[in-house]
Each structure stands twice: as C-alpha cells, then as structure tokens.
Design a protein around this motif. Sequence first.
Motif, short mmCIF file in Angstrom:
data_model
loop_
_atom_site.label_atom_id
_atom_site.label_comp_id
_atom_site.label_asym_id
_atom_site.label_seq_id
_atom_site.Cartn_x
_atom_site.Cartn_y
_atom_site.Cartn_z
N PRO A 90 -20.77 -3.77 -32.18
CA PRO A 90 -19.80 -2.69 -32.44
C PRO A 90 -18.48 -3.16 -33.03
O PRO A 90 -17.75 -2.37 -33.64
CB PRO A 90 -19.60 -2.06 -31.05
N LEU A 91 -18.17 -4.45 -32.84
CA LEU A 91 -16.89 -4.97 -33.35
C LEU A 91 -16.87 -5.06 -34.86
O LEU A 91 -15.81 -5.29 -35.46
CB LEU A 91 -16.60 -6.34 -32.73
N LEU A 92 -18.03 -4.84 -35.51
CA LEU A 92 -18.04 -4.77 -36.97
C LEU A 92 -17.21 -3.59 -37.47
O LEU A 92 -16.76 -3.58 -38.62
CB LEU A 92 -19.47 -4.64 -37.49
N ASN A 93 -16.99 -2.61 -36.59
CA ASN A 93 -16.19 -1.44 -36.95
C ASN A 93 -14.79 -1.48 -36.31
O ASN A 93 -14.09 -0.47 -36.30
CB ASN A 93 -16.91 -0.16 -36.51
N ASP A 94 -14.42 -2.64 -35.78
CA ASP A 94 -13.12 -2.74 -35.12
C ASP A 94 -12.00 -2.57 -36.14
O ASP A 94 -12.12 -3.02 -37.29
CB ASP A 94 -13.00 -4.10 -34.44
N PRO A 95 -10.90 -1.92 -35.75
CA PRO A 95 -9.79 -1.73 -36.70
C PRO A 95 -9.06 -3.02 -37.07
O PRO A 95 -8.36 -3.07 -38.09
CB PRO A 95 -8.86 -0.75 -35.97
N ASN A 96 -9.22 -4.04 -36.24
CA ASN A 96 -8.52 -5.30 -36.53
C ASN A 96 -9.38 -6.15 -37.47
O ASN A 96 -10.49 -6.55 -37.12
CB ASN A 96 -8.25 -6.07 -35.23
N PRO A 97 -8.91 -6.46 -38.68
CA PRO A 97 -9.73 -7.21 -39.65
C PRO A 97 -10.09 -8.61 -39.18
O PRO A 97 -11.16 -9.12 -39.52
CB PRO A 97 -8.86 -7.24 -40.91
N LEU B 253 -13.86 -9.98 -38.85
CA LEU B 253 -14.26 -11.22 -39.52
C LEU B 253 -14.99 -12.15 -38.55
O LEU B 253 -16.05 -12.70 -38.87
CB LEU B 253 -13.00 -11.91 -40.07
N GLU B 254 -14.42 -12.34 -37.35
CA GLU B 254 -15.06 -13.23 -36.38
C GLU B 254 -16.34 -12.63 -35.82
O GLU B 254 -17.27 -13.37 -35.45
CB GLU B 254 -14.08 -13.57 -35.25
N LEU C 60 -13.89 -14.57 -29.80
CA LEU C 60 -15.15 -14.52 -30.54
C LEU C 60 -15.54 -15.90 -31.08
O LEU C 60 -16.72 -16.27 -31.07
CB LEU C 60 -15.03 -13.52 -31.69
N LEU C 61 -14.56 -16.64 -31.55
CA LEU C 61 -14.82 -17.99 -32.02
C LEU C 61 -15.37 -18.86 -30.89
O LEU C 61 -16.32 -19.62 -31.07
CB LEU C 61 -13.53 -18.61 -32.59
N VAL D 298 -18.50 -10.88 -37.61
CA VAL D 298 -19.51 -11.20 -38.61
C VAL D 298 -19.95 -12.65 -38.46
O VAL D 298 -21.14 -12.96 -38.47
CB VAL D 298 -18.99 -10.95 -40.04
N ARG D 299 -18.97 -13.56 -38.30
CA ARG D 299 -19.31 -14.97 -38.15
C ARG D 299 -20.19 -15.19 -36.91
O ARG D 299 -21.16 -15.96 -36.95
CB ARG D 299 -18.04 -15.82 -38.05
N TYR D 300 -19.82 -14.55 -35.82
CA TYR D 300 -20.62 -14.70 -34.61
C TYR D 300 -22.06 -14.24 -34.84
O TYR D 300 -23.01 -14.94 -34.51
CB TYR D 300 -20.00 -13.93 -33.44
N LEU D 301 -22.20 -13.05 -35.40
CA LEU D 301 -23.53 -12.49 -35.58
C LEU D 301 -24.35 -13.30 -36.58
O LEU D 301 -25.58 -13.37 -36.48
CB LEU D 301 -23.41 -11.03 -36.03
N ARG D 302 -23.70 -13.93 -37.54
CA ARG D 302 -24.43 -14.79 -38.49
C ARG D 302 -25.11 -15.94 -37.77
O ARG D 302 -26.17 -16.42 -38.18
CB ARG D 302 -23.48 -15.36 -39.54
N THR D 303 -24.53 -16.40 -36.66
CA THR D 303 -25.11 -17.53 -35.93
C THR D 303 -26.22 -17.08 -34.98
O THR D 303 -26.98 -17.92 -34.49
CB THR D 303 -24.03 -18.26 -35.10
N ARG D 304 -26.32 -15.77 -34.70
CA ARG D 304 -27.26 -15.30 -33.68
C ARG D 304 -28.41 -14.47 -34.24
O ARG D 304 -29.46 -14.38 -33.62
CB ARG D 304 -26.50 -14.44 -32.66
N LEU D 305 -28.21 -13.84 -35.38
CA LEU D 305 -29.22 -12.92 -35.89
C LEU D 305 -30.11 -13.59 -36.92
O LEU D 305 -29.66 -14.42 -37.72
CB LEU D 305 -28.55 -11.69 -36.52
N SER D 306 -31.37 -13.21 -36.91
CA SER D 306 -32.30 -13.66 -37.94
C SER D 306 -31.94 -12.99 -39.25
O SER D 306 -31.14 -12.04 -39.30
CB SER D 306 -33.73 -13.31 -37.55
N GLY D 307 -32.53 -13.46 -40.34
CA GLY D 307 -32.23 -12.88 -41.65
C GLY D 307 -32.47 -11.39 -41.71
O GLY D 307 -31.65 -10.63 -42.23
#
Length: 883
Positions: free
Chosen positions: A671-678, A682-683, A655-656, A685-694
């Motif tokens: 969908p990985l926002l609901n992944d069981p692995n924290p 975490l990654e 993801l990084l 969320v970071r990925y989507l922060r770089t791609r999604l508008s506010g």
Amino acid sequence: MITDKLTHISFRRFISWVSVGVISAGLLFAFRQQPVGTDQPRVLDNRLELTLFAENPDIVTPIGIAIDSLNRIFVLESHTHLPPKDYPHSRGDLIKVFVDSNNDGRPDKTTVFADGLTEGLNLAFSPEGHLYVVTSRTVWALYDRDGDGVSEERKKVLDLAQPASVYAHAALLGITFSPDGWMYVSRGNTGGQAWKLVGTDGSSVSGYGDGGNIVRARPDGSRLEEVATGFWNPMDLKFDNKGHLLAADNDPDSRGPNRLVHVVPGGDYGYKSLYGGSGIHPYSAWNGELPGTLPYAVGLGEAPSGLQDASLTALPSDYQGQMLSSIWEESRIVRIRLVPNGVSLTGEAESIVEGGPEFRPVAFATDRTGAVYFTDWVLREYPNHGKGRIWKLSAKSGTTTSRPRLPNVATSPTTTDKPLTELYATTNVDSIKTALQSTDPFRQQAATMAFANPALRRELIEATNDASPAVRLGTLIALQRSGHQPVEPIARRLLSDPDSRVRQRTLMWVGQSGMVALKPDLERALTAGPVSPALFDTYLETVAHLTPAFVTAYRNRTELYSKSIKRPLPPQFIENFIRDKTKPADLRALAIRYLKNPVEQGPLLLSLLTTEKATPLRVDIVRALANVPEPTVSNQLLRIATNRAEPGMVRAEALLALARQPTDVSPSVHPLLNDPNPDVQLEAVRYLRTRLSGVDARKAFLPRVASFKTHPDSPVAQQLSLAVASSGGKRPTSLAAWESALATGGKLERGRRVFYSVQAMCSSCHAIEGRGGDLGPDLSNVGRSKSRTQLIQAILRPSQEISPEWQGWYIRLKNGEEHQGRQIDVGGKEIELYTQTAGFITFPMKDIQDYGLIKTSLMPGGLETQLTVEDLRDLLAFLQAKK
C-alpha cells in the motif's frame, strides 16, 4: 628488503614455520610449472632494452646493489634470510664484486669484497667512496684502503641496541647519502617493540609504539638524529635530482596504498605501531588525513623495494626528474613521473618492465655511463633459495638520451624548495602564522617546526588565542612537539575551541600525552560546536587512552609489543552514553554507531525506539536495527514505515532497514506505493523489487507506472519503470552520455539510501563513517579527492583505473572453485585470502591449482543496470558531500 610484511603474512606465523623446520619445498608450486630462468621480463618502453648480466650460480638471492666510480658492481648476496635446513651455500651474507672489463655485457671477473654479514639489506657508497652496508641491526662502513678489491676493515657506525630480536624487514632497511654528506637510514616499525638506535658518539634515537622512521648521522656514525617518523616499513630511500629525499614505504595490512613519500624534517606520516598492524585507528593517518600529518606523493603497487633517481641514468631524456621503483610483489618496474605540488611533489607511476612470477626486482644502481643495473630475487619464496639474477636496463642504440647526472653532486634549491628551507629557519612570527594558514600541508609542517623553537615560547603560547583556527591548530601541534610545560591549562582551553579540527587534535594531544587530569574535561570537545563522526571517534579513543591501566602500562612499557596493551573503554560506556538523556540527541545518535554488537543490544535499541522523539536519534536507531535480524525488529520497523505521523526520513530509513530483514512483509509494504511521501514511495518500490518475482512485480507496479505518465522522469517513475521493464526510463547508452546525464543534480539523503540499498550493494565493500564493508576503499572523504566526473567513471567503468592498494587476487582450487579477494597471505602450507563475505579464508596449498593477480577491478561492472538515472545522481550527490 623485499616486503615488510611477507605480503601480509603474520610474523608470528612465519616464525612458527621456521621453528619447526618446515620450509615447504612446494611453496608457490603453481609458479614452478616452468624451469627457473625461462621467465623473460617484457620491456614496455620500446626505446629501452633489458639484458641479463649475471645469474645463479654466480649470484644467488641478491638484494642490495651499488656501483663505484670504476664501474665495479657490488651486490649483496643474502644467505642468512631464514635459510632452510641443509642450505648448501654460505652461512654468512657476501658482498660480491662483478667487473665487465671488456664491456660485453657479462662479468669477466667476480670476487668477494666482504663476507660474514648477517641479515644484510642494502648497500650505498658514501661521497668519499667507502661502501656502507645496512644489516637488520647494524650499519657498517667497509674499507678497502689498499685498493685490492677486498675489504680489510669494517667499522660499526650505527647499532640497533634494542630490541633484542626483531624480524629483519622491520628493522634497519635503507641507506643513502645526501649531497652535503649526511648519511640517511630508514628503520621499520620493529613490530611495535621498544627500540634504540645508537651512534658512535653515544647519540641515540629511541621509541616505543611509534612508527618506522628515517634518521641521519654523519658518515662516521656521530650526531645521530631523527628526521621524520610515521612510516610502516620504508624499504628504500633516495634523493632526486632536485635534492628531495624520497622513501618507498610499504603499507599496513588494511591501509593502502604502498606509498612514495617526500620526506621533510620533522615530518609525521601518520602510522603508529601502538595501534596495531591494520593502520586503521582514529589517531593514525596514511595520507595526511589528520592535522599534523603529511600526505604521500604517489601511491605505489604492492611491496616497492628499491628506488632510483632516473636523472643518474642515460635513459631517454623524458626520464629526467623521474624516479624508478621496483614493485616486488607485482613483478614489475615503474617510472614515477614527478611534478611540483606546492612546495612538495606528486605524480603517477607507469610500468616500464613487467615479468611473470619468476621476476622479483629488488634494488637499483647506475654505472658512470648511465646504465641501470638491478637485482632480481627470482622466486617469491622468502627463505634463501639459491636462485638469482642481475639485469641491465639501458637505452637502445640511436635513442636520444640525457647525460647522466653525477652522484652526490649538490644541487641548488629550486624555486619551490627555497621558501620551505627558509621557513624552517625563520623566527619571524608573522611569516610563521601566514604559513600555518596555507593550504599546503608541507608549508604548515615547516611553520609548525619553526614555531617549536624554544626562543619563540612566549609568542607560541600567545598564538594559541589567535583569531585564525589554522594558527591555533599549528600552535598546539608545535606545543606538543616542543615538550613545553606546563600545557594542561592550554589543552583544557583548546578542548572548547570553536573549530572542530582544533578540538580533534587537542583530544589526540591529551590522549597521547596521558593528561589524566583532563579526563573530566573531555566532553568539552563535544559541546563546543558541531561534532563529526571522526571527532566523536577521537573522543572515544581519548577516553580509552586515559584509563589508568593503559597510562601505566604504556609509560612503563610493560608489554614487549606496544600494540598488546589493552585500551578498553570503561564498562558499558557506550550503552550508558546512549541512555543518558541529558546528552544532546545528535551525540547519542553518534554513539549508537559504536555499539559493538547491535544484536546483543536489540532490547535497548527497541526501547529507545519507543521512547525517543528526536529524528536524528531515531534514524540512527533504525539504521542499527537493520543489522538485528529478528521478527520483533521487523514488526517495529514496519510499524514505523506505515505510520504517516512519523517523519518521512525515519519512515524511508525503516523501509531500507526492512530490506535487510529475513521476514517478508511485502503485503504490508504494497500500500505504500500510494503513500503521499515520495521518499516512502521510492523505498517501497525498492523493497518490493527485492521480494517480488518478475510476474508479481509487474502486477504490483504496472498500475503505478500508468499513473506517472505525466511525470515519467520522476524518481519513483524511473524506479517503477526499471522494475517492470528493466529500463528505468530513457537512459544513456555511452560513457559520454552518462557523464552528461549525471553531471548535476541529486539529493544527498536519497543518495545515502542508494549507497546502503540492496540494489546498489555499495556498502558491502565500502564504508562511510564506520558503516559498511572494507573490501574496497573507505569513502568517508571521497568527495575531497575525486571530482564528480571521476566518481562517474569509477562507478561505470570500475576496471578502467585500479588503485594499487585495491588490487584483486584470485585462488583457483583443484575442484574448479575460484575465490576472489583483496589481500593474499602466502604461507608454506596454506594461503589466506581476504574476501567480501567471510573475511580471511584459509586454503591448504594441496588444494590450490593456481592463484594470481586479477586484471579487472573487484568492483563488478554494470551497476547502472540496477539503478535509475536519478538513483545515480543521488548517489553522486551523497559521495560528493563526503569531504
């Protein structure tokens, strides 16, 4: 004289300007908006005063300065440093004598003591009262036997017989005399050319591909010998009030800082011209990073040119035991507060005089009243330009001062010096072994020199089997320096030593000595124990050193400049190493980091990704693929990231890596926002922060924020909160509160991903273990030099303390554009600036409005606004582990 590298201007380019006769009259025109002489330096210590003693036309382009026992001021006036066409002054350098017989602060008599010198650099009086002058190729003793103020005899005491030609600021440079009557001279790196310095009795010192060095001889030029090596261009050297020999050494192009070095017998300070001008090489060091090299005492600003023992002055009493240094490029003078550091010294520099662009202090001298005089080149132009000043720095009336120490007066060894002196002379093997196990590198150095004594050959060889790794390390360094033969059986055995530092230093020994017979044994160093990136890097360089073409070319000196000798690895060496499944996976993973062009090796990396199972290897493959911007790569990385059968660490790294790919795969990552692995969450969320508008981010993240109500301080909850509300949870509001919040905690692997994340952007400017940018300092060993608190302050308040070697520069163009960078190369028709995004960028002088130093750090503030508290804890944990 002024700076070793023309502030990083290449020698070849500078000579080309001269060869075509183009010395631009507009050089640094931005600095000529005021008439020369209106730039009055500021004294920052209100107990001191600065007065102008002499200026052009009475003195022009002054360099070295010395004052005799009658308080006559001798100044070396340069006229041969690349004089422009139709230069109106003398065709040879002069030594002028200024006398202020009525003590009114201005000379009432000026005479010429000597003339006809070429490329003069420095002056010093011997204990006998004779004046010595260093030119780029010769050390002269000048005699005035009849006392009429004119030298009627000069004697060549040292001669640089080779090379045939060399740039003046990379040859002979500085001179001083020790209290016991030895003459010490510093030599620059001669641009990597073979060199030979010869004394009057035929004694000589020579080298090829080594660094600059410091030598000593008797005042008549006899008994010439090397004292220390590993310098870039040591511009000046002086003894302090305790008898320590200190040198101001300029820095290679990509290595810093300029440094104040405590010079000890046999010391190796790490630089070798064989490896080029950058100073970055596995066999090179700058601050004692490698076994057998010594650290510097104090980091200095750009282009230190002169040194002065403040104990010879009548400055305020707290200046006793300190040094003064002129920082030519930065238009300032600093006082260096020295304190004991084991058997050596350390300290810090503080500005006491600052000027504008028409203030370029060079060299110092003190008279018998303790007043300080220093020369001022005035303009930044390197060719002779006809401007110049001499300043007097003294304590104001009524200030409590110390009585100045007389020059060339012997001092008794201090409590810290005595053990070092005794250690150099000892033949007691137990004492030597004890010192080798010390944490003080200067004690280790002295013990190594003692162990190289031919009388201890048998004991030295026996000690290569000692139970202590530190002793084994010291003995192999002593063996290399002593020239004992045969040594290949010992080196072969030490390649398998259980200690990694012993193996690393043995690899260097094998490579530097050209032990070609040991080439089949080199991999022993990789299989005998854990392998760090530094050890692997050294292994690769040793393989390159043992290629027959390099060994032959280096031994025969087939290239004029040693750095021109090529040392390529065998064809496809790295690729074949990576493919070889008989080698351990962790070593193959290290090899991936040395692929020169990951884009070209994309097919190999993708193939390995589908066949290799070892997690460390897969992680490094993924990290390399982050820099291969292709849809097929994005697809593979996404497949790994979404595959729950993959190890969590590999998925998080995928993801990084995806965050650096041009392809947007947000719908698949959501969908990985609901992944069981924290870590995967975490990654994601970071990925989507770089791609999604506010707006899209709020839609995506708000449901997940609500689900973390019971754990609002978890890393994922903080990341979601920061993405939605720009808060990242409860956050400190002051530096003290941040220091408290970040004092402990953090996970190392998560911190690594923060370091390389798009949000933090740390790797854009900083490298760790070969990965990242070079605009800022390499952080591979930052945990060794900085505490957690210091790291917090550096991250949150980057402009609070700027190390001299990372000083920023700006260029403002006439069209309004402004560019910032770390290094600046000033030419006659253009300026180069080293930038984060494009490396060196060239700007024509005609397009430049202004340029100069940046007052703040190149590292932007406000990093904490892009990261959560937990991100910062993780980042700190990662950086602290870099030791």
